[in-house]
Design a protein around this motif. Structure first.
Motif, mmCIF file in Angstrom:
data_model
loop_
_atom_site.group_PDB
_atom_site.id
_atom_site.type_symbol
_atom_site.label_atom_id
_atom_site.label_comp_id
_atom_site.label_asym_id
_atom_site.label_seq_id
_atom_site.Cartn_x
_atom_site.Cartn_y
_atom_site.Cartn_z
ATOM 1 N N TYR A 148 0.835 -1.204 0.000
ATOM 2 C CA TYR A 148 0.000 0.000 0.000
ATOM 3 C C TYR A 148 0.872 1.258 0.000
ATOM 4 O O TYR A 148 0.692 2.148 -0.835
ATOM 5 C CB TYR A 148 -0.919 -0.001 1.231
ATOM 6 C CG TYR A 148 -1.718 1.270 1.363
ATOM 7 C CD1 TYR A 148 -2.951 1.393 0.753
ATOM 8 C CD2 TYR A 148 -1.219 2.362 2.070
ATOM 9 C CE1 TYR A 148 -3.679 2.569 0.845
ATOM 10 C CE2 TYR A 148 -1.933 3.538 2.171
ATOM 11 C CZ TYR A 148 -3.157 3.639 1.556
ATOM 12 O OH TYR A 148 -3.873 4.801 1.639
ATOM 13 N N MET A 173 -6.646 2.647 -4.124
ATOM 14 C CA MET A 173 -6.167 2.117 -2.855
ATOM 15 C C MET A 173 -6.225 3.191 -1.769
ATOM 16 O O MET A 173 -6.653 2.924 -0.648
ATOM 17 C CB MET A 173 -4.734 1.596 -3.003
ATOM 18 C CG MET A 173 -4.631 0.333 -3.841
ATOM 19 S SD MET A 173 -2.943 -0.087 -4.320
ATOM 20 C CE MET A 173 -2.183 -0.396 -2.739
ATOM 21 N N ARG A 174 -5.804 4.399 -2.125
ATOM 22 C CA ARG A 174 -5.821 5.480 -1.140
ATOM 23 C C ARG A 174 -7.248 5.826 -0.725
ATOM 24 O O ARG A 174 -7.524 6.066 0.444
ATOM 25 C CB ARG A 174 -5.117 6.715 -1.687
ATOM 26 C CG ARG A 174 -5.018 7.821 -0.635
ATOM 27 C CD ARG A 174 -4.337 9.035 -1.139
ATOM 28 N NE ARG A 174 -5.129 9.580 -2.240
ATOM 29 C CZ ARG A 174 -4.741 10.591 -2.986
ATOM 30 N NH1 ARG A 174 -3.583 11.157 -2.790
ATOM 31 N NH2 ARG A 174 -5.504 11.031 -3.957
ATOM 32 N N ASP A 225 -9.628 3.811 -0.530
ATOM 33 C CA ASP A 225 -10.119 2.690 0.272
ATOM 34 C C ASP A 225 -9.119 2.345 1.381
ATOM 35 O O ASP A 225 -9.033 1.211 1.832
ATOM 36 C CB ASP A 225 -10.344 1.483 -0.640
ATOM 37 C CG ASP A 225 -11.215 0.426 -0.009
ATOM 38 O OD1 ASP A 225 -12.005 0.765 0.889
ATOM 39 O OD2 ASP A 225 -11.090 -0.740 -0.414
ATOM 40 N N ARG A 226 -8.367 3.333 1.822
ATOM 41 C CA ARG A 226 -7.247 3.106 2.750
ATOM 42 C C ARG A 226 -7.645 2.425 4.053
ATOM 43 O O ARG A 226 -6.848 1.724 4.647
ATOM 44 C CB ARG A 226 -6.497 4.392 3.029
ATOM 45 C CG ARG A 226 -7.265 5.432 3.793
ATOM 46 C CD ARG A 226 -6.419 6.683 4.028
ATOM 47 N NE ARG A 226 -7.279 7.854 4.121
ATOM 48 C CZ ARG A 226 -7.467 8.732 3.150
ATOM 49 N NH1 ARG A 226 -6.832 8.590 2.007
ATOM 50 N NH2 ARG A 226 -8.270 9.750 3.303
ATOM 51 N N PHE A 265 -8.265 -1.446 2.666
ATOM 52 C CA PHE A 265 -7.316 -2.137 1.792
ATOM 53 C C PHE A 265 -6.335 -2.961 2.624
ATOM 54 O O PHE A 265 -5.764 -2.466 3.593
ATOM 55 C CB PHE A 265 -6.542 -1.139 0.912
ATOM 56 C CG PHE A 265 -5.826 -1.816 -0.210
ATOM 57 C CD1 PHE A 265 -6.470 -2.042 -1.406
ATOM 58 C CD2 PHE A 265 -4.519 -2.257 -0.054
ATOM 59 C CE1 PHE A 265 -5.817 -2.695 -2.451
ATOM 60 C CE2 PHE A 265 -3.870 -2.909 -1.086
ATOM 61 C CZ PHE A 265 -4.517 -3.122 -2.286
ATOM 62 N N ARG A 270 -3.169 -4.608 4.199
ATOM 63 C CA ARG A 270 -1.781 -4.149 4.349
ATOM 64 C C ARG A 270 -0.909 -5.326 4.759
ATOM 65 O O ARG A 270 -1.077 -5.882 5.837
ATOM 66 C CB ARG A 270 -1.680 -3.072 5.431
ATOM 67 C CG ARG A 270 -2.678 -1.970 5.322
ATOM 68 C CD ARG A 270 -2.172 -0.845 4.441
ATOM 69 N NE ARG A 270 -3.203 0.170 4.309
ATOM 70 C CZ ARG A 270 -3.117 1.385 4.798
ATOM 71 N NH1 ARG A 270 -2.057 1.779 5.442
ATOM 72 N NH2 ARG A 270 -4.100 2.246 4.611
ATOM 73 N N ILE A 302 -4.609 -9.795 -1.416
ATOM 74 C CA ILE A 302 -4.937 -8.533 -2.079
ATOM 75 C C ILE A 302 -5.719 -8.793 -3.353
ATOM 76 O O ILE A 302 -6.711 -8.110 -3.642
ATOM 77 C CB ILE A 302 -3.666 -7.702 -2.346
ATOM 78 C CG1 ILE A 302 -3.032 -7.284 -1.012
ATOM 79 C CG2 ILE A 302 -3.981 -6.488 -3.215
ATOM 80 C CD1 ILE A 302 -1.653 -6.654 -1.135
ATOM 81 N N LEU A 357 -9.441 -7.442 -4.298
ATOM 82 C CA LEU A 357 -9.786 -6.706 -5.520
ATOM 83 C C LEU A 357 -10.961 -7.371 -6.236
ATOM 84 O O LEU A 357 -11.883 -6.689 -6.698
ATOM 85 C CB LEU A 357 -8.570 -6.594 -6.443
ATOM 86 C CG LEU A 357 -7.427 -5.727 -5.921
ATOM 87 C CD1 LEU A 357 -6.213 -5.845 -6.843
ATOM 88 C CD2 LEU A 357 -7.851 -4.273 -5.775
ATOM 89 N N PHE A 364 -2.520 -4.438 -10.963
ATOM 90 C CA PHE A 364 -2.071 -5.012 -9.698
ATOM 91 C C PHE A 364 -0.963 -6.024 -9.924
ATOM 92 O O PHE A 364 0.067 -6.006 -9.230
ATOM 93 C CB PHE A 364 -3.225 -5.663 -8.931
ATOM 94 C CG PHE A 364 -2.752 -6.553 -7.818
ATOM 95 C CD1 PHE A 364 -2.144 -6.002 -6.695
ATOM 96 C CD2 PHE A 364 -2.871 -7.927 -7.904
ATOM 97 C CE1 PHE A 364 -1.668 -6.814 -5.671
ATOM 98 C CE2 PHE A 364 -2.406 -8.747 -6.891
ATOM 99 C CZ PHE A 364 -1.805 -8.194 -5.773
#
Length: 86
Positions: A4, A25-26, A28-29, A32, A34, A47, A51, A64
Motif C-alpha cells: 500500500y 487504494m488510497r 479505500d485506505r 485495503f 496491508r 490482495i 480486488l 495489480f
C-alpha cells in the motif's frame, strides 16, 4: 514498506493504470489489506481476492499484477543491499 505505502508513494501522481490503482487504494485506505514487510507469502492472493471481491475490472487486476511484480523486485533489491552491507 507495505505494498500500500509503496503504491501510494511511487504511483499516486501517475496518469496510468498503476496510478489509478494507487488512487483507488488510497480512497479505500481503511479497508485495503496491508501486508507485513517481512513476510509476503500469501499477501498477493489476499490482495487479489480483495480486488475481486470489490468487483475490480480486468485492467485493475492487470495493473495489480504488474505492480506486485515491481514491488517484489524492489523489496528483493532492498534486502540484497541490506544483506551485503558490512
Amino acid at each position: 514498506m507495505t505494498f500500500y505505502t509503496y503504491m501510494v508513494r511511487k504511483h499516486i501522481k501517475e496518469d496510468s493504470p498503476m496510478g489509478d490503482l494507487a488512487k483507488d487504494m488510497r480512497e479505500d485506505r481503511d479497508r485495503f489489506p496491508r501486508n507485513g514487510t517481512v513476510k509476503l507469502s500469501g499477501w498477493h492472493d489476499s490482495i487479489l481476492n480483495y480486488l475481486y471481491d470489490c468487483g475490480a475490472c480486468s485492467g485493475c487486476i492487470d495493473a495489480f499484477e504488474e505492480a506486485w511484480k515491481e514491488y517484489a523486485k524492489w523489496l528483493k533489491s532492498k534486502s540484497s543491499k541490506v544483506l551485503s552491507q558490512p
